[in-house]
Design a protein around this motif. Structure first.
Motif: not given
Length: 108
Positions: A48, A12, A17, A29
């Motif tokens: 995700a 992440c 991202h 997320w």
């Protein structure tokens, strides 16, 4: 692995991202993104969760979420995708779009 190297190793935290987050003004997320359709929400959460499955710091992410608490006993409930698991936003009317629907579709 140090905390800093774990953070930069996290899926992440990768540049693509961060770019997605800037474009959508939200994180992939996040549990809920304003204006997102139910199907888009389910698709994004699936992606995700899949990305989390390949993350080298997945276990640390789960521990971090657990340490934050579940909203009881004064702990913070932090909805979203954490370590490959969906944690619903129990405080909003979007709860029905989340985990139960996601889990039902996953089971199908």
């Amino acid at each position: 692995m140090t905390t800093e190297s774990r953070t930069t190793a996290a899926i992440c935290a990768q540049p693509e991202h961060e770019t997605w987050a800037r474009k959508h003004r939200a994180s992939m997320w996040d549990y809920h993104i304003e204006g997102e359709t139910k199907q888009d929400s389910i698709s994004r959460r699936r992606r995700a969760v899949g990305l989390c499955a390949t993350c080298p710091v997945r276990a640390a992410c789960n521990r971090k979420h657990k340490a934050l608490g579940d909203g009881t006993d004064g702990g913070a409930h932090v909805p979203g995708i954490w370590g490959g698991r969906v944690f619903a936003d129990k405080t909003s009317h979007y709860h029905h779009l989340g985990r139960s629907l996601f889990d039902q579709e996953e089971a199908a």
